[in-house]
Structures are given as structure tokens and as C-alpha cells.
Scaffold this active site. Structure first.
Site, PDB file in Angstrom:
ATOM      1  N   PRO A   8       0.825  -1.197   0.000  1.00 19.83           N
ATOM      2  CA  PRO A   8       0.000   0.000   0.000  1.00 19.83           C
ATOM      3  C   PRO A   8       0.863   1.253   0.000  1.00 19.83           C
ATOM      4  O   PRO A   8       1.888   1.311   0.682  1.00 19.83           O
ATOM      5  CB  PRO A   8      -0.813  -0.123   1.289  1.00 19.83           C
ATOM      6  N   CYS A   9       0.453   2.265  -0.752  1.00 19.54           N
ATOM      7  CA  CYS A   9       1.271   3.459  -0.941  1.00 19.54           C
ATOM      8  C   CYS A   9       0.375   4.684  -1.116  1.00 19.54           C
ATOM      9  O   CYS A   9      -0.841   4.566  -1.173  1.00 19.54           O
ATOM     10  CB  CYS A   9       2.160   3.320  -2.179  1.00 19.54           C
ATOM     11  N   THR A  10       0.998   5.860  -1.218  1.00 16.50           N
ATOM     12  CA  THR A  10       0.293   7.084  -1.559  1.00 16.50           C
ATOM     13  C   THR A  10       1.138   7.847  -2.576  1.00 16.50           C
ATOM     14  O   THR A  10       2.345   8.007  -2.372  1.00 16.50           O
ATOM     15  CB  THR A  10       0.055   7.966  -0.324  1.00 16.50           C
ATOM     16  N   GLU A  21       1.766   1.963  -7.298  1.00 16.30           N
ATOM     17  CA  GLU A  21       0.695   2.273  -6.358  1.00 16.30           C
ATOM     18  C   GLU A  21      -0.316   1.140  -6.453  1.00 16.30           C
ATOM     19  O   GLU A  21      -0.946   0.943  -7.499  1.00 16.30           O
ATOM     20  CB  GLU A  21       0.033   3.598  -6.741  1.00 16.30           C
TER      21      GLU A  21
END
Length: 511
Positions: free
Chosen positions: A33-35, A126
């Protein structure tokens, strides 16, 4: 894991030592999980493009990372992944490129982000979401490509951001993917963002030059022009047959045939969990960059943390800086009832949403692309609330040891481990260490800008590549030395403060 021992291949340079049972930082599974935030050149303070992403480990995991340069001689010609076991014969003309691979053997390469010698940057991936109608029509491919692979098999071979999209698209259509992904590409002129759709399809949008886009672990593109994608391809690109795929599988959810196509509705997820994990992050970032454009708070808000129609991109109210990027990607809903670090007032909603800056961030890469040969990757490790962001030039032959020689052993000779130690300790006494962290972050950012301002003109004016490389290498070592000195000082101060807060403390001295 498929391999219990280090992989014996011609790219073992990505790894440093064998895996150990119970090692700190063991990475399991493939979910990352990323932003992401992408900023067009007319929306940045200096006319560069800015592409940034928090690379976050899966829940309960802490992925150890390092920052390295891969030369053409080190780049594999025969590639095999750990995750999907896909095998590819790669072209024999790779460029050099920087990247941030995993340190622990047997966990996949997952090189995540970097810049190649053609001044093209890439960030992958992402992790995003979809729905059963899409995945039923075009299932994911267990033996396909994914996050582990994209940087290694694409970045050394692309000459522009647009070229990166098309190159990736060809691979996706041929080999498929085992996960839903968003991938960013940038050069000094353009930023493109690609989202996979099912196992083989994909679409990509160019980020408007005067705008920014945010992506918080869900399929985000909210407008797509099939006519442009089939014709001029000015702002939209997609896989062959995507429009027919939409029609044949009844994916367009528009009520009126004349409505603009909404890919987020057609291809994205519509789960309750989105409203605690994904949409609040987009809400908070856009609330920061456009505080007066919309109403973000209260019963009459235009957009709330659980809104499904938060725009993918907006024109900001002021030009965006590297410091802004660092601030929003360290975000924990400051100034709202949802801040887990809140120390006063009604705390009933504190920690309700997944923060942007999270404990399991492996690294943040801010890729700043310029025309004059002074492009840099700003790099930080561990939780962004407590770490420092340091730039490194890209015309190099190696990366400094402080960022490039990280091992699985916890030690203070590594920017990764020092950052991780500072974060874990400062979080435990966040109120008492707030001023220490603020001084640390301001010092490193101030000194980084001073070094860049002194070095940029010399590098841009270099008469030849050899001189440019020498100047970049010297500057990078100066930046690494500065980061090490500042980090050691911050670590000492945080440790002292935490030691004074131990439960066995007593006010009376032995004297």
C-alpha cells in the site's frame, strides 16, 4: 518463499546477505500500500516536474530498502522474478538507472522508483483496487508482471514519460499482470500515470501541466477520452480494444449515453473500506492544496473523507514545493478530528482513518525532473512524520554508502536504520520530541537546498559528462555526510528524551 538462500543470478548485487528466521523487516506477501502525488511543471515552484510516492509495506511488515545505481553491466539480460516466476529476455542496450530495491534476499526486487540516464523517472507501483465485473471479464494473471518487476524491466529502456507508458502497455498486453497497479512516469516536460485494468488492459492520463494528481491505493482516474486515445493521444492512452471491452462487458455505469465516461465508476472499487483506508487520504491532501476552492469540513462540505467523487487532479491555489510534498506525504490529518497524535479536545475520532504518513513506510522518493541536467531524487526512509528528506543527483557511478550499503543488521551507519530508530523512539514520546524532530527536518532541508543551490550552476555548466559526474558524486557525498551528521544528532537527542521517560525513572538523585 521460493528461495531459502540468496538468489544465484547475475543481479545478486541487489541483495546483501542471507535471510534469517525472525529477521527485523521481513517482507511477506505482495501487497504494497502506498500514496502517490504527481505535480505538473507549471504547478511547481521552479518549473520542474515532481513525482512522489510513499512506498509502504503491508500490514505488520517493515521492508528494508537501499538506494543504488544499476549500471548497464549489472542489468540482467535474463530476468526471472521471485513473486510470479515470470522469465523474460531483456534487451541488450540498457541505460544506467537508480532504484530502491529490497535488501532482504528472497523477497523480490521491488526496485520501486528511480531515474535513468536519459533523465526519465518512474515510480512503480501504487497498489490500486478494482471490482468483480472487471476481474471476471479479464482475470489477473498469476504468472504475469507486477510491482517486483516493472522498474527493472522498463526503466532502463525508455526515453520519455510517454515512451514509458507505451512500453509498459506492450508488456501488459503480452504478459498480463497479477495485481492492480498504478505507475507514474515523468521527464522534464510531462508526467503520465497508468492504471492497470484487469489482467491485460490499461489506461493512462497525462497530468495537466498546471495541476497535481493524488492517488491513495484506489483506481483514481475519473475522466478518460477514448476519442483522444484513438486519435491525437494528447492526454489519453490505453490498451487496444479497451473501449470495446467496456461496451462488451457493460462496465459503463453512466445513466445518460451522452455523459462523459467515468473510469473510476467502471473499473474501480466501491467498498466501505475505501472510506476508512483510501478516500480520506485524497480528501486531506486536496484540502491542503486547495483549502478555499471547496468546502472540506462540516455538514455542508463539498467533499468529505468518505466521498467517492474527490477529484483525481486539481489546479492548486499556489505553486507546490518539495516541502509541500514532504508535508502531505507525512500527513496524519493534522488540524482535523482524525489526527492520532491529537493531545487535546474531542479525541473520539482520532485514528479513525489510515494516515498517509504511516509507521510502515519503507521510503519516500520525490523525483524532481529538470531540463538542465540537475535532476534529483529526494529520498527518506521510515515514517515520514519523523524522518528527513535528502536529495541526490542522478549523473553518478555509485550511490553514497550511507544510503547504498544497507544490510539487514540494525546499525547507525545506515540512513534507513537510523531513520527507523528515530521514528520508533520519537513516536513513543511525540509531544516531548516534537521540537527535536522539527529542528532536525528544518536543518536537513535548509542544508540540502544550500548544497543544491551551490552545485546546480556548476553541474549545469559542466563542459562534459565526466566533469558532470564528478561534480554530482562530490555533491551526493556531501549531502550524505550532512544527513548522517544531522541524523546522529537527532537520534542522540530523541534517545535522551525517551530514556528520561522510562517507567523506572525517579526524581530523587543518588547523590
Amino acid at each position: 518463499m521460493r528461495h531459502a538462500q540468496p538468489l544465484k543470478r547475475d543481479y545478486d548485487f541487489l541483495y546483501t546477505m542471507p535471510a534469517r528466521s525472525g529477521a527485523i523487516g521481513t517482507e511477506g506477501g505482495t501487497l504494497m500500500p502506498c500514496t502517490t502525488i504527481l505535480v505538473g511543471k507549471d504547478a511547481t515552484y521552479d518549473g520542474s516536474t515532481l513525482m512522489a510516492r510513499n512506498d509502504d509495506s503491508g500490514a505488520g511488515k517493515f521492508t528494508v530498502k537501499k538506494y543504488v545505481l544499476i549500471t548497464p553491466e549489472q542489468q540482467p539480460r535474463h530476468y526471472e522474478s521471485v513473486t510470479s516466476h515470470i522469465q523474460l529476455e531483456l534487451p541488450d542496450n540498457p541505460m544506467s538507472y537508480t532504484c530502491c530495491p529490497n535488501v532482504e534476499p528472497g523477497t523480490g526486487y521491488k526496485s520501486e522508483a528511480g531515474i535513468n540516464s536519459a533523465n526519465v523517472a518512474m515510480s512503480a507501483t501504487e497498489t490500486i483496487t478494482s471490482n468483480p465485473r472487471v476481474l471476471g471479464a479479464d482475470p489477473l494473471v498469476p504468472g504475469g508482471l507486477g510491482e517486483e518487476d516493472f522498474i527493472t524491466v522498463i526503466l532502463p529502456y525508455i526515453k520519455s514519460a510517454r515512451d514509458g507508458v507505451l512500453y509498459t502497455g506492450r508488456l501488459l498486453e503480452k504478459y498480463g499482470t497479477y495485481e492492480m497497479s498504478g505507475i507514474g512516469y515523468s521527464d522534464a516536460d510531462e508526467i503520465w500515470y497508468l492504471e492497470t485494468i484487469g489482467g491485460h488492459h490499461w489506461m493512462a492520463r497525462r497530468v495537466p501541466d498546471n495541476a497535481y494528481a493524488v492517488i491513495p491505493n484506489q483506481l483514481g482516474i475519473d475522466y478518460f477520452d477514448f476519442e483522444d486515445a484513438a486519435g491525437e493521444q494528447k492526454n489519453c492512452l490505453c490498451s487496444a480494444g479497451l473501449e470495446d471491452f467496456v461496451k462488451n462487458n457493460h462496465l459503463d455505469l453512466s445513466m445518460d449515453p451522452g455523459d462523459a465516461f467515468d473510469p473510476r465508476a467502471a473499473f474501480g472499487s466501491h467498498a466501505d473500506s475505501d472510506h476508512t483506508y483510501n478516500t480520506p487520504r485524497a480528501w486531506w491532501m486536496e484540502r491542503y492544496f486547495n483549502p478555499n476552492t471547496f468546502v472540506w469540513d462540516g455538514p455542508d462540505a463539498d467533499f468529505r473523507p468518505d466521498s467517492d467523487d474527490i477529484p483525481w487532479s486539481l489546479v492548486p491555489e499556489k505553486k507546490i514545493t518539495v516541502e509541500d510534498i514532504k508535508y502531505v506525504l507525512a500527513g496524519h490529518y493534522q488540524g482535523t478530528p482524525y489526527d492520532p497524535y491529537m493531545h487535546h479536545g474531542d479525541k473520539s475520532m482520532a485514528g479513525a482513518f489510515r494516515t498517509i504518513g504511516i509507521n510502515r513506510t519503507a521510503f519516500l522518493g520525490v523525483l524532481q525532473m529538470k531540463h538542465n541536467g540537475t535532476s534529483v531524487e529526494w529520498l527518506s526512509f521510515a515514517a515520514n512524520e519523523f524522518n528527513a528528506l535528502i536529495p541526490f543527483y542522478q549523473h553518478i557511478t555509485a550511490t553514497p554508502a550511507y544510503v547504498g550499503d544497507t544490510t539487514m543488521d540494525v546499525n547507525t551507519n545506515s540512513f534507513y536504520w537510523t531513520s527507523r530508530l528515530i521514528a520508533a523512539m520519537a513516536d513513543a514520546v511525540d509531544r516531548e520530541t516534537a521540537s527535536i524532530i522539527e529542528r532536525y527536518q528544518n536543518r536537513t532541508m535548509n542544508e540540502a537546498h544550500a548544497i543544491l543551490d551551490a552545485c546546480d550552476p556548476k553541474i549545469a555548466a559542466a563542459a562534459d559528462e565526466e566533469t558532470r559526474v564528478k561534480l554530482c558524486m562530490e555533491a551526493n557525498q556531501k549531502l550524505a555526510d550532512m544527513a548522517e551528521a544531522a541524523s546522529q544528532e537527532a537520534l542522540s537527542q530523541v534517545l535522551y528524551t525517551l530514556s528520561n521517560n522510562m517507567k523506572n525513572a525517579f526524581s530523587r538523585s543518588d547523590a
